[in-house]
Each structure stands twice: as structure tokens, then as C-alpha cells.
Design a protein around this motif. Sequence first.
Motif, mmCIF file in Angstrom:
data_model
loop_
_atom_site.group_PDB
_atom_site.id
_atom_site.type_symbol
_atom_site.label_atom_id
_atom_site.label_comp_id
_atom_site.label_asym_id
_atom_site.label_seq_id
_atom_site.Cartn_x
_atom_site.Cartn_y
_atom_site.Cartn_z
ATOM 1 N N ILE A 120 0.620 -1.258 -0.092
ATOM 2 C CA ILE A 120 0.026 -0.024 0.117
ATOM 3 C C ILE A 120 0.896 1.304 0.022
ATOM 4 O O ILE A 120 0.549 2.284 -0.593
ATOM 5 C CB ILE A 120 -0.929 0.009 1.126
ATOM 6 C CG1 ILE A 120 -1.878 -1.304 1.254
ATOM 7 C CG2 ILE A 120 -1.838 0.948 1.097
ATOM 8 C CD1 ILE A 120 -2.632 -1.458 -0.232
ATOM 9 N N SER A 121 1.948 1.153 0.578
ATOM 10 C CA SER A 121 2.942 2.490 0.702
ATOM 11 C C SER A 121 3.259 2.900 -0.735
ATOM 12 O O SER A 121 3.202 3.939 -0.775
ATOM 13 C CB SER A 121 4.046 2.073 1.694
ATOM 14 O OG SER A 121 4.857 3.316 1.678
ATOM 15 N N ARG A 122 3.662 1.778 -1.389
ATOM 16 C CA ARG A 122 4.185 2.284 -2.795
ATOM 17 C C ARG A 122 2.975 2.752 -3.675
ATOM 18 O O ARG A 122 3.386 3.629 -4.510
ATOM 19 C CB ARG A 122 4.847 1.184 -3.444
ATOM 20 C CG ARG A 122 6.392 0.709 -2.909
ATOM 21 C CD ARG A 122 6.968 1.657 -2.953
ATOM 22 N NE ARG A 122 8.346 1.363 -2.426
ATOM 23 C CZ ARG A 122 9.522 2.305 -2.284
ATOM 24 N NH1 ARG A 122 9.514 3.390 -2.723
ATOM 25 N NH2 ARG A 122 10.766 1.953 -1.520
ATOM 26 N N THR A 123 1.866 1.944 -3.163
ATOM 27 C CA THR A 123 0.777 2.575 -4.002
ATOM 28 C C THR A 123 0.273 4.030 -3.777
ATOM 29 O O THR A 123 -0.027 4.804 -4.771
ATOM 30 C CB THR A 123 -0.563 1.769 -3.726
ATOM 31 O OG1 THR A 123 -0.376 0.142 -4.127
ATOM 32 C CG2 THR A 123 -1.804 2.208 -4.403
ATOM 33 N N LEU A 124 0.572 4.319 -2.386
ATOM 34 C CA LEU A 124 -0.080 5.914 -2.338
ATOM 35 C C LEU A 124 1.184 6.854 -2.802
ATOM 36 O O LEU A 124 0.792 7.720 -3.385
ATOM 37 C CB LEU A 124 0.260 5.936 -0.691
ATOM 38 C CG LEU A 124 -0.863 5.423 -0.038
ATOM 39 C CD1 LEU A 124 -0.373 5.507 1.722
ATOM 40 C CD2 LEU A 124 -1.918 5.975 -0.311
ATOM 41 N N TYR A 125 2.327 6.481 -2.997
ATOM 42 C CA TYR A 125 3.476 7.029 -3.650
ATOM 43 C C TYR A 125 3.027 7.287 -5.155
ATOM 44 O O TYR A 125 3.126 8.133 -5.782
ATOM 45 C CB TYR A 125 4.815 6.597 -3.358
ATOM 46 C CG TYR A 125 5.569 6.829 -2.200
ATOM 47 C CD1 TYR A 125 5.587 8.138 -1.764
ATOM 48 C CD2 TYR A 125 5.803 5.867 -1.301
ATOM 49 C CE1 TYR A 125 6.274 8.628 -0.538
ATOM 50 C CE2 TYR A 125 6.512 6.106 0.002
ATOM 51 C CZ TYR A 125 6.698 7.498 0.361
ATOM 52 O OH TYR A 125 7.237 7.914 1.437
ATOM 53 N N SER A 126 2.607 6.100 -5.647
ATOM 54 C CA SER A 126 2.356 5.997 -7.199
ATOM 55 C C SER A 126 1.050 6.997 -7.537
ATOM 56 O O SER A 126 1.134 7.502 -8.543
ATOM 57 C CB SER A 126 1.824 4.441 -7.565
ATOM 58 O OG SER A 126 3.056 3.774 -7.359
ATOM 59 N N GLY A 127 0.119 6.979 -6.420
ATOM 60 C CA GLY A 127 -0.894 7.864 -6.732
ATOM 61 C C GLY A 127 -0.682 9.200 -6.905
ATOM 62 O O GLY A 127 -1.323 10.066 -7.675
ATOM 63 N N VAL A 128 0.564 9.853 -6.162
ATOM 64 C CA VAL A 128 0.988 11.079 -6.238
ATOM 65 C C VAL A 128 1.486 11.055 -7.606
ATOM 66 O O VAL A 128 1.131 12.438 -8.211
ATOM 67 C CB VAL A 128 2.122 11.393 -5.178
ATOM 68 C CG1 VAL A 128 2.829 12.722 -5.463
ATOM 69 C CG2 VAL A 128 1.479 11.309 -3.861
ATOM 70 N N ALA A 129 2.229 10.088 -8.015
ATOM 71 C CA ALA A 129 3.021 10.356 -9.441
ATOM 72 C C ALA A 129 1.674 10.383 -10.641
ATOM 73 O O ALA A 129 1.818 11.287 -11.553
ATOM 74 C CB ALA A 129 3.809 9.203 -9.813
ATOM 75 N N VAL A 130 0.767 9.612 -10.460
ATOM 76 C CA VAL A 130 -0.415 9.569 -11.259
ATOM 77 C C VAL A 130 -1.079 10.843 -11.272
ATOM 78 O O VAL A 130 -1.441 11.571 -12.333
ATOM 79 C CB VAL A 130 -1.194 8.561 -11.092
ATOM 80 C CG1 VAL A 130 -2.618 8.532 -11.881
ATOM 81 C CG2 VAL A 130 -0.638 6.920 -11.277
ATOM 82 N N PHE A 131 -1.440 11.568 -10.170
ATOM 83 C CA PHE A 131 -2.092 12.652 -10.186
ATOM 84 C C PHE A 131 -1.365 13.920 -10.585
ATOM 85 O O PHE A 131 -1.782 14.578 -11.542
ATOM 86 C CB PHE A 131 -2.296 13.183 -8.728
ATOM 87 C CG PHE A 131 -3.153 14.281 -8.480
ATOM 88 C CD1 PHE A 131 -4.334 14.455 -8.823
ATOM 89 C CD2 PHE A 131 -2.363 15.350 -8.328
ATOM 90 C CE1 PHE A 131 -5.074 15.613 -8.571
ATOM 91 C CE2 PHE A 131 -3.084 16.578 -7.781
ATOM 92 C CZ PHE A 131 -4.447 16.733 -8.044
ATOM 93 N N VAL A 132 -0.037 13.801 -10.381
ATOM 94 C CA VAL A 132 1.026 15.051 -11.091
ATOM 95 C C VAL A 132 0.880 14.734 -12.489
ATOM 96 O O VAL A 132 0.711 15.706 -13.307
ATOM 97 C CB VAL A 132 2.176 14.948 -10.456
ATOM 98 C CG1 VAL A 132 3.165 16.037 -10.955
ATOM 99 C CG2 VAL A 132 2.156 15.406 -8.865
ATOM 100 N N THR A 133 0.979 13.690 -13.102
ATOM 101 C CA THR A 133 1.364 13.287 -14.461
ATOM 102 C C THR A 133 -0.153 13.753 -15.077
ATOM 103 O O THR A 133 0.002 14.567 -16.341
ATOM 104 C CB THR A 133 1.398 11.848 -14.897
ATOM 105 O OG1 THR A 133 2.411 11.381 -14.336
ATOM 106 C CG2 THR A 133 1.352 11.534 -16.289
ATOM 107 N N GLY A 134 -1.322 13.627 -14.396
ATOM 108 C CA GLY A 134 -2.788 13.864 -15.354
ATOM 109 C C GLY A 134 -2.661 15.510 -15.289
ATOM 110 O O GLY A 134 -3.103 16.048 -16.249
ATOM 111 N N GLN A 135 -2.365 16.134 -14.188
ATOM 112 C CA GLN A 135 -2.247 17.533 -14.203
ATOM 113 C C GLN A 135 -1.470 18.332 -15.258
ATOM 114 O O GLN A 135 -1.751 19.106 -15.793
ATOM 115 C CB GLN A 135 -1.973 17.793 -12.789
ATOM 116 C CG GLN A 135 -2.977 17.804 -11.475
ATOM 117 C CD GLN A 135 -4.397 18.398 -11.835
ATOM 118 O OE1 GLN A 135 -4.518 19.618 -12.048
ATOM 119 N NE2 GLN A 135 -5.516 17.556 -11.987
#
Length: 287
Positions: free
Chosen positions: A172-187
Motif C-alpha cells: 500500500i505504501s508504494r501505491t500511495l506514492y504511485s498515486g502522487v505520480a499519477v495525479f501529477v502526471t494527469g495535471q
Amino acid sequence: MKKASDYFIWFAKIIFGCALFAISFNLFLEPNALNAGGVSGLAMVFVKLFGFGSVGVITALMNLPLFALGGLKIGKQFFLGSLVGMVASSALLDVFRIVPTIKTEPLLGALYGGVLCGLGLGIVFATGATTGGSDIVVRLLKRRWQNVPIGTINICFDLTVAVLTGIVFQDISRTLYSGVAVFVTGQVIDAVVYRFDYSRVAMIISPHHAEIARAIAVKLDRGATYLHGEGTYSNQPREVILTAVKRQQLAELKQLVVEIDPNAFIIVQEAHQVLGDGFARYSKDAL
């Protein structure tokens, strides 16, 4: 009909965008084991759950119907551009492995990787192509939800995949970090695809309206429209000039107006999208 130079620039933009994506993946995402979602992420989930096949083979099998559907629904140019994007991104991912990786905290990797990844994918999307895989899914979903920015669709899809992989692999920890990357990428994708293409709309109030309108037509090659108004203080009729110009023409517009009438009243505002002669044309496949 497009010239050879137009196709060269088109291909160059796709390859440049793929290069930025490959650099971001190799320098920031992969070293920090960040999952950016996509078809490869789905393939990882499939292999883990069912215990057969490989990520590469499953990804290729998923890509085949996606390319066929994208070419059928959007067109041959989309198919060709996406094919170039897929080949270029795959090749450049291997080429840039020679670049020494940067040791960063996972959060910094997510932020910087997301910015570079979004910049690269945004450039590719803006050409009307994709890098294959989930990008084709996102592009097809954009046809269904035309009012939703493409970066937002990308966030929803990739975030879903990242959560699935986190649950399946119990990280889950890596997933939370990945969520940050995905959000920034989309923006950043939305910033590249939409905000960098702003035009300007100007309203000009002046007694020399006819001379200003002619100067706009001759010097800027832009049309103008009269809006019939009335001054609230003088109660005299006024002609308000309404015109749309490219962002790089704004300084020239203001200069020619004040040269004709230094006391002219000028209101300038951003236009998110201008369609028509001299600007973009409407297309149901537009981003």
C-alpha cells in the motif's frame, strides 16, 4: 494536404514526447518502484492473480485489440502516430537505461517523475497520437466523455490500476506514492494539452473604431466584430470592437491600438479555445 516538413515535425514531436516519458520512467519512477498504472500494470495484476504468462506477453496481447479499435474509431493517422509512439517509447526506455539513475526519496521521485512523464505524454497527446497501451484507452474514453479533460481521465484510469496492483501485491505504501505520480502526471498533461494553447480576446472602445478595425485586419490578419453599446455617463452610442488573436499577437495588437488612439479602452482576457477561420477547427476527436 500536409507537406513532408509537416509530417517530419509531427514525428519529431511524438519522439520528443516519448523521450521525456522514457527519461522520467528510468530516472524517477522505476528506481523508486513507482507504478504509473497503464496496461502493463494490469498485466502485472493478471499474472499475479492467474499465475501464468508474462507481463510482456500479456501487455502485447492487450495492445493488439486496442490498436485495432483505436485505428477503427479514430482513424489511420491516430493508428500510425500511436504505432510510432509505442515503438519510440519502448526503444527509448531501453536506450536511456545507460543514464545513471538518481537516488531520491520516493515522494521526490513521484513529483519529478510525474512532471516529466506528464510533459512527455502531453506533447504526444497534443499531436493526436499516443504511446499505445492505456493511452489508447484514455483517448477512446475521451470520445465518450468529451467534457472531461484528458488528463483527468488518465488520472482515473491509472489510479485505478495502481490501487489494484497495491492490493494484489500488498504494498500500500508504494501505491500511495504511485498515486502522487499519477495525479501529477494527469495535471501536467492537461496543462500541456489545454493551457498552452490559449488565445486572447480583446474588447476595444474608441471613437476611432473604424480605423482600428481596419488596422487589425491589415496588420494582424484578424477579423473583428462591432458590438453596439452606449456610454452610461454620456448616453452616447459606442462601437465596441471584439477580436480574437493568438497569444503572440497580443503585444502587436495593443501597440497598433494605442498608436491610433492613446486613450482607447482595452480589455483583454484569455480564451480557452477559439474555433473558426484562422484558429482551430472543431472535431469530435479533438482533445
